[in-house]
Design a protein around this motif. Structure first.
Motif, PDB file in Angstrom:
ATOM      1  N   ILE A   1       8.788   3.169  -1.139  1.00 49.81           N
ATOM      2  CA  ILE A   1       9.578   3.342  -2.305  1.00 49.81           C
ATOM      3  C   ILE A   1      10.877   3.851  -2.117  1.00 49.81           C
ATOM      4  O   ILE A   1      11.842   3.321  -2.871  1.00 49.81           O
ATOM      5  CB  ILE A   1       9.041   4.386  -3.290  1.00 49.81           C
ATOM      6  CG1 ILE A   1       7.557   3.948  -3.961  1.00 49.81           C
ATOM      7  CG2 ILE A   1       9.741   4.772  -4.483  1.00 49.81           C
ATOM      8  CD1 ILE A   1       7.323   2.852  -4.593  1.00 49.81           C
ATOM      9  N   PHE A   2      11.288   4.729  -1.272  1.00 52.87           N
ATOM     10  CA  PHE A   2      12.433   5.173  -0.868  1.00 52.87           C
ATOM     11  C   PHE A   2      13.238   4.452   0.280  1.00 52.87           C
ATOM     12  O   PHE A   2      14.513   4.617   0.447  1.00 52.87           O
ATOM     13  CB  PHE A   2      12.435   6.761  -0.775  1.00 52.87           C
ATOM     14  CG  PHE A   2      12.047   7.486  -2.022  1.00 52.87           C
ATOM     15  CD1 PHE A   2      12.808   7.313  -3.176  1.00 52.87           C
ATOM     16  CD2 PHE A   2      10.577   7.546  -2.172  1.00 52.87           C
ATOM     17  CE1 PHE A   2      12.284   8.004  -4.435  1.00 52.87           C
ATOM     18  CE2 PHE A   2      10.275   8.461  -3.311  1.00 52.87           C
ATOM     19  CZ  PHE A   2      10.950   8.471  -4.340  1.00 52.87           C
ATOM     20  N   ILE A   3      12.442   3.967   1.470  1.00 52.19           N
ATOM     21  CA  ILE A   3      13.265   3.606   2.555  1.00 52.19           C
ATOM     22  C   ILE A   3      13.185   2.025   2.534  1.00 52.19           C
ATOM     23  O   ILE A   3      14.218   1.804   3.096  1.00 52.19           O
ATOM     24  CB  ILE A   3      12.551   4.308   3.744  1.00 52.19           C
ATOM     25  CG1 ILE A   3      12.508   5.883   3.867  1.00 52.19           C
ATOM     26  CG2 ILE A   3      13.102   3.751   4.916  1.00 52.19           C
ATOM     27  CD1 ILE A   3      11.976   6.444   4.666  1.00 52.19           C
ATOM     28  N   LYS A   4      12.149   1.404   2.622  1.00 53.18           N
ATOM     29  CA  LYS A   4      12.228  -0.028   2.757  1.00 53.18           C
ATOM     30  C   LYS A   4      13.000  -0.775   1.662  1.00 53.18           C
ATOM     31  O   LYS A   4      13.479  -1.698   2.010  1.00 53.18           O
ATOM     32  CB  LYS A   4      10.702  -0.722   2.753  1.00 53.18           C
ATOM     33  CG  LYS A   4      10.567  -1.990   2.975  1.00 53.18           C
ATOM     34  CD  LYS A   4       9.160  -2.350   3.697  1.00 53.18           C
ATOM     35  CE  LYS A   4       9.043  -3.916   3.749  1.00 53.18           C
ATOM     36  NZ  LYS A   4       9.852  -4.709   4.624  1.00 53.18           N
TER      37      LYS A   4
ATOM     38  N   GLU B   1      -1.248   7.932   3.353  1.00 53.49           N
ATOM     39  CA  GLU B   1      -0.835   7.430   2.074  1.00 53.49           C
ATOM     40  C   GLU B   1       0.668   8.253   1.726  1.00 53.49           C
ATOM     41  O   GLU B   1       1.521   7.348   0.961  1.00 53.49           O
ATOM     42  CB  GLU B   1      -1.703   7.610   0.907  1.00 53.49           C
ATOM     43  CG  GLU B   1      -1.472   7.696  -0.402  1.00 53.49           C
ATOM     44  CD  GLU B   1      -0.912   6.227  -0.668  1.00 53.49           C
ATOM     45  OE1 GLU B   1      -0.163   6.112  -1.687  1.00 53.49           O
ATOM     46  OE2 GLU B   1      -1.410   5.310  -0.007  1.00 53.49           O
ATOM     47  N   PRO B   2       0.774   9.550   1.701  1.00 54.49           N
ATOM     48  CA  PRO B   2       2.114  10.015   1.244  1.00 54.49           C
ATOM     49  C   PRO B   2       3.201   9.600   2.138  1.00 54.49           C
ATOM     50  O   PRO B   2       4.453   9.100   1.724  1.00 54.49           O
ATOM     51  CB  PRO B   2       1.956  11.346   1.602  1.00 54.49           C
ATOM     52  CG  PRO B   2       0.500  11.839   1.916  1.00 54.49           C
ATOM     53  CD  PRO B   2       0.000  10.561   2.167  1.00 54.49           C
TER      54      PRO B   2
ATOM     55  N   LEU C   1      -9.553  10.743   6.401  1.00 53.41           N
ATOM     56  CA  LEU C   1      -8.541  11.457   6.909  1.00 53.41           C
ATOM     57  C   LEU C   1      -7.261  10.953   7.194  1.00 53.41           C
ATOM     58  O   LEU C   1      -6.155  11.343   6.697  1.00 53.41           O
ATOM     59  CB  LEU C   1      -9.147  12.417   8.130  1.00 53.41           C
ATOM     60  CG  LEU C   1     -10.117  13.578   7.865  1.00 53.41           C
ATOM     61  CD1 LEU C   1     -10.364  14.074   9.409  1.00 53.41           C
ATOM     62  CD2 LEU C   1      -9.620  14.667   7.058  1.00 53.41           C
ATOM     63  N   LEU C   2      -7.408   9.697   7.591  1.00 56.15           N
ATOM     64  CA  LEU C   2      -6.246   8.899   7.872  1.00 56.15           C
ATOM     65  C   LEU C   2      -5.517   8.485   6.735  1.00 56.15           C
ATOM     66  O   LEU C   2      -4.349   8.329   6.551  1.00 56.15           O
ATOM     67  CB  LEU C   2      -6.818   7.512   8.681  1.00 56.15           C
ATOM     68  CG  LEU C   2      -5.521   6.693   9.163  1.00 56.15           C
ATOM     69  CD1 LEU C   2      -4.658   7.522  10.313  1.00 56.15           C
ATOM     70  CD2 LEU C   2      -6.371   5.237  10.050  1.00 56.15           C
ATOM     71  N   TYR C   3      -6.354   8.140   5.698  1.00 53.51           N
ATOM     72  CA  TYR C   3      -5.792   7.740   4.261  1.00 53.51           C
ATOM     73  C   TYR C   3      -5.246   8.948   3.783  1.00 53.51           C
ATOM     74  O   TYR C   3      -3.935   8.675   3.262  1.00 53.51           O
ATOM     75  CB  TYR C   3      -7.173   7.366   3.506  1.00 53.51           C
ATOM     76  CG  TYR C   3      -6.459   7.099   1.958  1.00 53.51           C
ATOM     77  CD1 TYR C   3      -5.921   5.892   1.773  1.00 53.51           C
ATOM     78  CD2 TYR C   3      -6.532   8.027   0.771  1.00 53.51           C
ATOM     79  CE1 TYR C   3      -5.486   5.762   0.068  1.00 53.51           C
ATOM     80  CE2 TYR C   3      -6.120   7.882  -0.284  1.00 53.51           C
ATOM     81  CZ  TYR C   3      -5.634   6.556  -0.563  1.00 53.51           C
ATOM     82  OH  TYR C   3      -5.194   6.627  -2.062  1.00 53.51           O
ATOM     83  N   ILE C   4      -5.615  10.234   3.827  1.00 49.83           N
ATOM     84  CA  ILE C   4      -4.945  11.388   3.368  1.00 49.83           C
ATOM     85  C   ILE C   4      -3.696  11.546   4.122  1.00 49.83           C
ATOM     86  O   ILE C   4      -2.584  11.885   3.283  1.00 49.83           O
ATOM     87  CB  ILE C   4      -5.922  12.501   3.379  1.00 49.83           C
ATOM     88  CG1 ILE C   4      -6.978  12.415   2.322  1.00 49.83           C
ATOM     89  CG2 ILE C   4      -5.069  13.757   3.115  1.00 49.83           C
ATOM     90  CD1 ILE C   4      -8.159  13.424   2.539  1.00 49.83           C
ATOM     91  N   ALA C   5      -3.508  11.243   5.407  1.00 48.65           N
ATOM     92  CA  ALA C   5      -2.260  11.599   6.038  1.00 48.65           C
ATOM     93  C   ALA C   5      -1.373  10.563   5.747  1.00 48.65           C
ATOM     94  O   ALA C   5       0.027  10.876   5.922  1.00 48.65           O
ATOM     95  CB  ALA C   5      -2.756  11.711   7.541  1.00 48.65           C
TER      96      ALA C   5
END
Length: 118
Positions: free
Chosen positions: A25-28, A17-18, A11-15
């Motif tokens: 990809i977009f912030i760092k 990962e996005p 569940l932690l992975y699913i939450a």
């Protein structure tokens, strides 16, 4: 208790990962197609190595003959193991089918994936 930990980890992975994807990809860093491709490559390799270790009993039964090189090393990908067995002619029928599918998607994928350092 371990069952609960597995469910929680999934569940932690699913939450997460996005969120991680957007952050990396977009912030760092500044977006680039090269970075995006690298992100997906790293993710695929990590999942592949996990699968090679976690699903070793199933994969060894389905894809490799008894005398073949075995799945199970967390530091090796499924494709590397399949490549070694293709090279050594120790794949089962299912293993040959899977390598043909992978090699159709990416020419000589399994042989090119062999990691001799493992």
């Amino acid at each position: 208790m371990n069952f609960v930990l597995v469910i929680l980890a999934k569940l932690l992975y699913i939450a997460v990962e996005p969120i991680n994807f957007i952050y990396v990809i977009f912030i760092k860093t500044k977006f680039s197609w090269k970075r995006l491709n690298g992100y997906f490559r790293n993710e695929a390799i990590a999942i592949d190595r996990f699968g090679n270790s976690q699903y070793r009993s199933l994969f060894n039964t389905w894809f490799v003959t008894e005398k073949g090189y075995q799945h199970g090393n967390i530091n090796e990908t499924i494709s590397s193991v399949l490549g070694k067995n293709k090279r050594d002619d120790t794949l089962t029928i299912a293993g040959n089918i899977l390598t043909k599918i992978l090699d159709t998607i990416d020419k000589n994928h399994c042989i090119n994936s062999i990691n001799e350092n493992v």
